[in-house]
Scaffold this active site. Structure first.
Site, PDB file in Angstrom:
ATOM      1  CG  ASP A  20      -6.472 -40.715  14.975  1.00 29.08           C
ATOM      2  OD1 ASP A  20      -5.495 -39.932  15.158  1.00 29.08           O
ATOM      3  OD2 ASP A  20      -6.772 -41.212  13.823  1.00 29.08           O
ATOM      4  CG  ASP A  38      -2.148 -41.571  15.656  1.00 31.08           C
ATOM      5  OD1 ASP A  38      -0.972 -41.977  15.135  1.00 31.08           O
ATOM      6  OD2 ASP A  38      -2.447 -40.553  15.580  1.00 31.08           O
ATOM      7  CE1 TYR A  90      -2.918 -39.252  19.434  1.00 36.63           C
ATOM      8  CE2 TYR A  90      -4.205 -41.233  19.282  1.00 36.63           C
ATOM      9  CZ  TYR A  90      -3.827 -40.005  18.915  1.00 36.63           C
ATOM     10  OH  TYR A  90      -4.493 -39.617  17.691  1.00 36.63           O
ATOM     11  CG  ASN A 147       0.977 -38.721  13.690  1.00 35.09           C
ATOM     12  OD1 ASN A 147      -0.229 -39.189  13.148  1.00 35.09           O
ATOM     13  ND2 ASN A 147       1.121 -37.634  14.392  1.00 35.09           N
ATOM     14  CG  HIS A 162      -2.479 -42.093  10.703  1.00 31.29           C
ATOM     15  ND1 HIS A 162      -3.455 -42.605  11.672  1.00 31.29           N
ATOM     16  CD2 HIS A 162      -2.078 -40.905  10.997  1.00 31.29           C
ATOM     17  CE1 HIS A 162      -3.641 -41.276  12.425  1.00 31.29           C
ATOM     18  NE2 HIS A 162      -2.514 -40.767  12.254  1.00 31.29           N
ATOM     19  CG  HIS A 215      -3.631 -33.016  10.600  1.00 30.74           C
ATOM     20  ND1 HIS A 215      -2.400 -33.173  11.220  1.00 30.74           N
ATOM     21  CD2 HIS A 215      -4.419 -33.604  11.902  1.00 30.74           C
ATOM     22  CE1 HIS A 215      -2.304 -33.347  12.307  1.00 30.74           C
ATOM     23  NE2 HIS A 215      -3.467 -33.644  12.827  1.00 30.74           N
ATOM     24  CG  HIS A 270      -3.356 -37.487  10.536  1.00 31.94           C
ATOM     25  ND1 HIS A 270      -2.413 -37.447  11.628  1.00 31.94           N
ATOM     26  CD2 HIS A 270      -2.506 -36.528   9.678  1.00 31.94           C
ATOM     27  CE1 HIS A 270      -1.312 -36.611  11.563  1.00 31.94           C
ATOM     28  NE2 HIS A 270      -1.507 -36.110  10.398  1.00 31.94           N
ATOM     29  CB  VAL A 271      -8.603 -35.119  10.574  1.00 32.63           C
ATOM     30  CG1 VAL A 271      -9.464 -33.880  10.741  1.00 32.63           C
ATOM     31  CG2 VAL A 271      -7.663 -34.628   9.473  1.00 32.63           C
ATOM     32  CG  HIS A 272      -7.745 -35.887  16.540  1.00 32.86           C
ATOM     33  ND1 HIS A 272      -6.839 -35.319  17.296  1.00 32.86           N
ATOM     34  CD2 HIS A 272      -7.366 -36.934  15.758  1.00 32.86           C
ATOM     35  CE1 HIS A 272      -5.810 -36.100  17.302  1.00 32.86           C
ATOM     36  NE2 HIS A 272      -6.056 -36.993  16.474  1.00 32.86           N
TER      37      HIS A 272
END
Length: 446
Positions: A155, A182, A185, A215, A299, A309, A336-338
């Protein structure tokens, strides 16, 4: 709301309106919960060279001794050639490749060049020039034997935190960067793909970047762009053909007898899907006597105790987890999870000494900010969790032992906040005995 830059002269006003209508991004600051690392502004990186000069240069591994060099020129007449050699300014080899381009609404990309060069020697610095003009670049090939060091960051985005992460990564040696989805962005704002390419060029032109999709790479739009990953596939081709994959969205590669599997959370993964059958075949082809370490990346995390998520990847876990477990995959990295989270070895929601060690590392620097809230009470499966930006390093020392460390972003220096030594499952006789028994039982049931 995320910025749609008014300075993009190549985009008509109508596209700016569409940008705001179609891609709103609400950013939660959570100031009362966590003050040290709020989200930061997007960094837009302009192109300062001529139309004929290469920009967005990055490299990726192809097979055991080749490298793909990718770049973009605004000049459509530039050739897709790479000149290279082992001495600065001296190029005794030259390779011609291919080029592509794409349209997305009113945006038209530059000429996207891809040239595969080699064979190359391991652990060697090569100097190269793209398209016959512009600056000289250099890269170092990975070693053919241990030790080898991977940087893992998810990400990433292109904010001030991203810039900090990249600077911290570059201050210490590494051999290959792994990115589980990711990237830019851009979210359909195609000039942000160009900006991202220019931002990462100083790093991605010198070490191979091996990536898979998240995503934010999907970028579909009904009727006009119904098929996703258009920009990603054009700009970031990976060596899927080398491992009999039918899609650029999932593939595998080897580096210093480490087998790395890149999967797609956003491609069919049910037992009759191409991705599933490919993964089965790919795992079966790995000889753990020759390749003692196996790593998987995708991801959306299968295990996650953050409030963000929750449950999004449960169907993929149920479909594919047993394949990774019975193949004795050592590490599984997701984004995915920040936030950062390291689990124990797990299989089927239980601690299992023969399962992979799961790590969530979706905290490279994205514009959406951090996922600050974890479930309470903490799960005993989750050994370390923290909502901070940063990157990870996996140093595989030899056939049996590796060291994992997570480096939290501080303003000047990265801080090692979590680390652990891991023993390869290929070295565990009890785990392989269990696998043999499981296969025997399954065969008898048939």
């Amino acid at each position: 709301m995320a910025k749609c830059y008014k300075s993009f002269t190549v985009i008509p006003f109508l596209l700016h309106i569409l940008c705001f209508l179609l891609f709103p991004q609400t950013l939660h600051s959570h100031e009362n919960d966590f003050r040290r690392q709020p989200s930061r502004q997007i960094v837009y990186t302009p192109h300062k060279l001529s139309h004929s000069d290469p920009q967005q240069v990055h490299i990726s591994l192809v097979g055991k001794d080749h490298m793909r060099v990718s770049w973009i020129t605004e000049d459509k007449q530039r050739e897709s050639i790479v000149e290279y050699g082992t001495k600065k300014g001296e190029y005794n080899r030259k390779t011609t490749g291919e080029h592509t381009s794409y349209r997305y609404f009113l945006y038209k990309s530059g000429k996207i060049h891809h040239v595969v060069i080699g064979p190359l020697h391991p652990n060697t610095i090569y100097y190269y020039k793209c398209g016959g003009s512009g600056p000289e670049f250099s890269f170092k090939t990975p070693p053919s034997k241990f030790p080898i060091e991977f940087v893992v960051v998810g990400d990433l985005g292109q904010t001030e935190w991203t810039a900090s992460t990249l600077k911290h990564i570059d201050r210490k040696h590494y051999d290959v960067l792994l990115l589980p989805g990711d990237l830019s962005y851009a979210d359909s704002q195609q000039p942000l793909w160009d900006s991202f390419g220019r931002l990462v060029e100083p790093y991605a032109s010198g070490r191979p970047w091996m990536v898979t999709v998240g995503n934010h790479e999907i970028e579909t739009f009904p009727i006009l762009h119904p098929h996703g990953f258009k920009a990603y596939n054009a700009r970031w081709p990976m060596p899927f053909n080398n491992t009999a994959s039918t899609s650029n969205l999932y593939y595998s590669f080897d580096a210093a007898t480490v087998h790395v599997i890149m999967l797609s959370s956003y491609t069919h993964f049910h037992p009759h899907s191409h991705q599933y059958t490919w993964l089965q075949s790919d795992l079966a082809s790995v000889d753990r006597n020759i390749t003692p370490w196996v790593i998987a990346l995708f991801h959306a995390p299968w295990y996650n105790t953050n409030d963000a998520h929750q449950g999004e990847a449960e169907s993929m876990r149920q479909a594919m987890e047993h394949l990774l477990y019975h193949a004795r995959v050592d590490f599984v990295f997701a984004g995915h999870v920040h936030a950062y989270e390291r689990f124990t070895r797990i299989y089927d929601n239980k601690a299992d000494s023969c399962g992979p060690l799961y790590v969530t590392i979706g905290d490279g620097g994205n514009r959406e900010g951090l996922a600050l809230s974890f479930k309470k009470p903490p799960s005993p499966l989750s050994l370390y969790r923290e909502p901070s930006f940063g990157h990870g390093r996996l140093r595989i020392v030899n056939e049996t032992h590796a060291h994992w460390s997570w480096h939290r972003n501080n303003d000047t220096e990265a801080f090692v906040a979590d680390s652990v030594w891991i023993e390869s499952l290929s070295n565990s006789k009890s785990c392989w005995h269990t696998t043999t028994q499981d296969h025997k039982v399954a065969h008898e049931e048939l």
